[in-house]
Design a protein around this motif. Structure first.
Motif, mmCIF file in Angstrom:
data_model
loop_
_atom_site.group_PDB
_atom_site.id
_atom_site.type_symbol
_atom_site.label_atom_id
_atom_site.label_comp_id
_atom_site.label_asym_id
_atom_site.label_seq_id
_atom_site.Cartn_x
_atom_site.Cartn_y
_atom_site.Cartn_z
ATOM 1 N N THR A 179 -0.896 0.096 -5.529
ATOM 2 C CA THR A 179 -0.403 0.549 -6.828
ATOM 3 C C THR A 179 0.985 1.168 -6.674
ATOM 4 O O THR A 179 1.376 1.602 -5.586
ATOM 5 C CB THR A 179 -1.341 1.589 -7.446
ATOM 6 O OG1 THR A 179 -1.318 2.787 -6.645
ATOM 7 C CG2 THR A 179 -2.760 1.050 -7.525
ATOM 8 N N PHE A 180 1.702 1.198 -7.790
ATOM 9 C CA PHE A 180 3.032 1.807 -7.765
ATOM 10 C C PHE A 180 2.932 3.293 -7.442
ATOM 11 O O PHE A 180 3.789 3.846 -6.756
ATOM 12 C CB PHE A 180 3.721 1.610 -9.115
ATOM 13 C CG PHE A 180 5.099 2.213 -9.169
ATOM 14 C CD1 PHE A 180 6.152 1.629 -8.487
ATOM 15 C CD2 PHE A 180 5.339 3.373 -9.894
ATOM 16 C CE1 PHE A 180 7.423 2.190 -8.523
ATOM 17 C CE2 PHE A 180 6.610 3.933 -9.940
ATOM 18 C CZ PHE A 180 7.649 3.336 -9.250
ATOM 19 N N GLU A 181 1.872 3.952 -7.919
ATOM 20 C CA GLU A 181 1.684 5.376 -7.634
ATOM 21 C C GLU A 181 1.544 5.626 -6.139
ATOM 22 O O GLU A 181 2.076 6.591 -5.602
ATOM 23 C CB GLU A 181 0.454 5.911 -8.373
ATOM 24 C CG GLU A 181 0.622 6.064 -9.876
ATOM 25 C CD GLU A 181 0.599 4.737 -10.617
ATOM 26 O OE1 GLU A 181 0.203 3.710 -10.000
ATOM 27 O OE2 GLU A 181 0.981 4.718 -11.802
ATOM 28 N N GLU A 182 0.836 4.717 -5.453
ATOM 29 C CA GLU A 182 0.677 4.845 -4.001
ATOM 30 C C GLU A 182 2.014 4.695 -3.287
ATOM 31 O O GLU A 182 2.319 5.426 -2.341
ATOM 32 C CB GLU A 182 -0.326 3.807 -3.488
ATOM 33 C CG GLU A 182 -1.768 4.073 -3.910
ATOM 34 C CD GLU A 182 -2.708 2.943 -3.531
ATOM 35 O OE1 GLU A 182 -3.863 3.243 -3.177
ATOM 36 O OE2 GLU A 182 -2.294 1.765 -3.609
ATOM 37 N N VAL A 183 2.805 3.733 -3.759
ATOM 38 C CA VAL A 183 4.137 3.534 -3.180
ATOM 39 C C VAL A 183 4.997 4.767 -3.410
ATOM 40 O O VAL A 183 5.665 5.262 -2.501
ATOM 41 C CB VAL A 183 4.815 2.292 -3.788
ATOM 42 C CG1 VAL A 183 6.271 2.204 -3.336
ATOM 43 C CG2 VAL A 183 4.062 1.036 -3.409
ATOM 44 N N LEU A 184 4.951 5.259 -4.634
ATOM 45 C CA LEU A 184 5.765 6.418 -5.000
ATOM 46 C C LEU A 184 5.418 7.627 -4.139
ATOM 47 O O LEU A 184 6.303 8.293 -3.581
ATOM 48 C CB LEU A 184 5.540 6.735 -6.480
ATOM 49 C CG LEU A 184 6.554 7.641 -7.182
ATOM 50 C CD1 LEU A 184 7.907 6.964 -7.224
ATOM 51 C CD2 LEU A 184 6.082 7.964 -8.590
ATOM 52 N N ASN A 185 4.126 7.901 -4.014
ATOM 53 C CA ASN A 185 3.699 9.088 -3.269
ATOM 54 C C ASN A 185 3.910 8.960 -1.768
ATOM 55 O O ASN A 185 4.085 9.965 -1.074
ATOM 56 C CB ASN A 185 2.224 9.378 -3.565
ATOM 57 C CG ASN A 185 1.991 9.828 -4.995
ATOM 58 O OD1 ASN A 185 2.814 10.533 -5.565
ATOM 59 N ND2 ASN A 185 0.883 9.397 -5.589
ATOM 60 N N SER A 186 3.881 7.725 -1.263
ATOM 61 C CA SER A 186 4.048 7.539 0.182
ATOM 62 C C SER A 186 5.512 7.527 0.614
ATOM 63 O O SER A 186 5.822 7.827 1.767
ATOM 64 C CB SER A 186 3.376 6.239 0.632
ATOM 65 O OG SER A 186 4.029 5.114 0.061
ATOM 66 N N GLN A 187 6.412 7.189 -0.291
ATOM 67 C CA GLN A 187 7.814 7.029 0.072
ATOM 68 C C GLN A 187 8.726 8.115 -0.483
ATOM 69 O O GLN A 187 9.834 8.296 0.008
ATOM 70 C CB GLN A 187 8.333 5.668 -0.422
ATOM 71 C CG GLN A 187 7.616 4.475 0.175
ATOM 72 C CD GLN A 187 7.816 4.365 1.667
ATOM 73 O OE1 GLN A 187 8.908 4.605 2.172
ATOM 74 N NE2 GLN A 187 6.756 4.020 2.383
ATOM 75 N N ILE A 188 8.269 8.829 -1.503
ATOM 76 C CA ILE A 188 9.150 9.773 -2.188
ATOM 77 C C ILE A 188 8.482 11.135 -2.287
ATOM 78 O O ILE A 188 7.289 11.232 -2.582
ATOM 79 C CB ILE A 188 9.496 9.259 -3.608
ATOM 80 C CG1 ILE A 188 10.205 7.900 -3.526
ATOM 81 C CG2 ILE A 188 10.375 10.250 -4.358
ATOM 82 C CD1 ILE A 188 10.350 7.211 -4.864
ATOM 83 N N ASP A 189 9.248 12.167 -2.044
ATOM 84 C CA ASP A 189 8.765 13.535 -2.263
ATOM 85 C C ASP A 189 8.867 13.807 -3.767
ATOM 86 O O ASP A 189 9.928 14.206 -4.266
ATOM 87 C CB ASP A 189 9.618 14.525 -1.469
ATOM 88 C CG ASP A 189 9.078 15.950 -1.538
ATOM 89 O OD1 ASP A 189 8.349 16.264 -2.496
ATOM 90 O OD2 ASP A 189 9.417 16.753 -0.650
ATOM 91 N N VAL A 190 7.776 13.530 -4.480
ATOM 92 C CA VAL A 190 7.783 13.621 -5.942
ATOM 93 C C VAL A 190 8.115 15.031 -6.410
ATOM 94 O O VAL A 190 8.868 15.222 -7.378
ATOM 95 C CB VAL A 190 6.426 13.162 -6.520
ATOM 96 C CG1 VAL A 190 6.401 13.360 -8.037
ATOM 97 C CG2 VAL A 190 6.165 11.706 -6.172
ATOM 98 N N ALA A 191 7.584 16.050 -5.725
ATOM 99 C CA ALA A 191 7.855 17.436 -6.111
ATOM 100 C C ALA A 191 9.346 17.757 -5.988
ATOM 101 O O ALA A 191 9.927 18.409 -6.861
ATOM 102 C CB ALA A 191 7.039 18.389 -5.248
ATOM 103 N N ALA A 192 9.960 17.281 -4.906
ATOM 104 C CA ALA A 192 11.398 17.511 -4.718
ATOM 105 C C ALA A 192 12.202 16.766 -5.773
ATOM 106 O O ALA A 192 13.218 17.265 -6.272
ATOM 107 C CB ALA A 192 11.818 17.079 -3.316
ATOM 108 N N MET A 193 11.748 15.551 -6.114
ATOM 109 C CA MET A 193 12.428 14.773 -7.154
ATOM 110 C C MET A 193 12.372 15.505 -8.487
ATOM 111 O O MET A 193 13.383 15.622 -9.188
ATOM 112 C CB MET A 193 11.789 13.389 -7.285
ATOM 113 C CG MET A 193 12.460 12.494 -8.322
ATOM 114 S SD MET A 193 11.621 10.914 -8.583
ATOM 115 C CE MET A 193 10.200 11.437 -9.556
ATOM 116 N N GLU A 194 11.199 16.003 -8.838
ATOM 117 C CA GLU A 194 11.040 16.709 -10.106
ATOM 118 C C GLU A 194 11.878 17.984 -10.138
ATOM 119 O O GLU A 194 12.435 18.344 -11.180
ATOM 120 C CB GLU A 194 9.565 17.028 -10.333
ATOM 121 C CG GLU A 194 8.722 15.786 -10.609
ATOM 122 C CD GLU A 194 7.243 16.099 -10.737
ATOM 123 O OE1 GLU A 194 6.833 17.221 -10.342
ATOM 124 O OE2 GLU A 194 6.493 15.227 -11.222
#
Length: 209
Positions: free
Chosen positions: A49-64
């Motif tokens: 899933t795209f969510e899996e890709v996002l969480n594995s490759q990007i620091d979502v908290a830092a992005m936000e």
């Protein structure tokens, strides 16, 4: 590099088949809004899933955290493509929007002289490569487009194809005074209505007696 730019790099490295559409919307004098959409075809995800890709490759908290109060974002899924859409949280000044777009590596410039709005961006500040299947920048003015280089114009919008590339992207559009004149005309009509009522109402009252 900003966390946002790193997010771009991560998605590109995984898929190699990305659609990007950036939007600059001039709303009025020193009042603008923007958006950035980054999507990829589901077939490139190889079953994850795209969510899996996002969480594995990007620091979502830092992005936000870096998006702060400048941008909000949402997931995009049209059945074939999936990704992220970023939108400015509220109308901004020219300088504020330029600062907001710098997170994506775009160096935009906006100004006006009271008659026309002017947009420009160095081409080398938003260079794209073969990893993109689509990379467009849409600039929309309140009034008609008066000039652009390169790009194509339709109604009030200029679209630049960043895959074709250019030394710089430039466009101008007319200031639209329609709302101003409508407000002036409406105000004048309201005043005349009060004058008319004030002039004839007493006379009509006397005639009634």
């Amino acid at each position: 590099m900003s966390v946002i730019a790193l997010a771009f790099a991560a998605v590109l490295a995984l898929s190699g088949c990305v659609n990007m559409n950036a939007e600059v919307n001039v709303l009025g004098k020193d009042k603008v809004a923007g958006a950035m959409q980054l999507t990829l075809h589901k077939s490139t995800l190889n079953g994850v899933t795209f969510e899996e890709v996002l969480n594995s490759q990007i620091d979502v908290a830092a992005m936000e955290e870096q998006l702060g109060d400048q941008w909000s974002y949402s997931k995009v899924d049209d059945g074939e493509n999936v990704g992220l859409r970023f939108e400015t949280t509220s109308p901004m000044t020219y300088v504020q929007l330029a600062d907001a777009f710098s997170l994506f590596g775009f160096e935009i410039n906006l100004s006006d002289d009271g008659k026309e709005y002017t947009f420009s961006m160095p081409g080398d500040k938003a260079a794209v490569d073969s990893s993109f299947t689509e990379a467009n920048l849409h600039v929309t003015f309140p009034g008609a487009v008066t000039s652009h280089s390169p790009g194509t114009a339709q109604h009030h919008t200029v679209t630049f194809d960043m895959i074709q590339g250019a030394a710089s992207y430039q466009a101008t559009g007319k200031v639209d005074h329609t709302m101003f004149y409508a407000a002036v005309f409406g105000g004048a009509l309201l005043v005349l209505t009060f004058v008319f009522v004030g002039a004839f109402a007493p006379k009509a009252s006397k005639e009634a007696h």
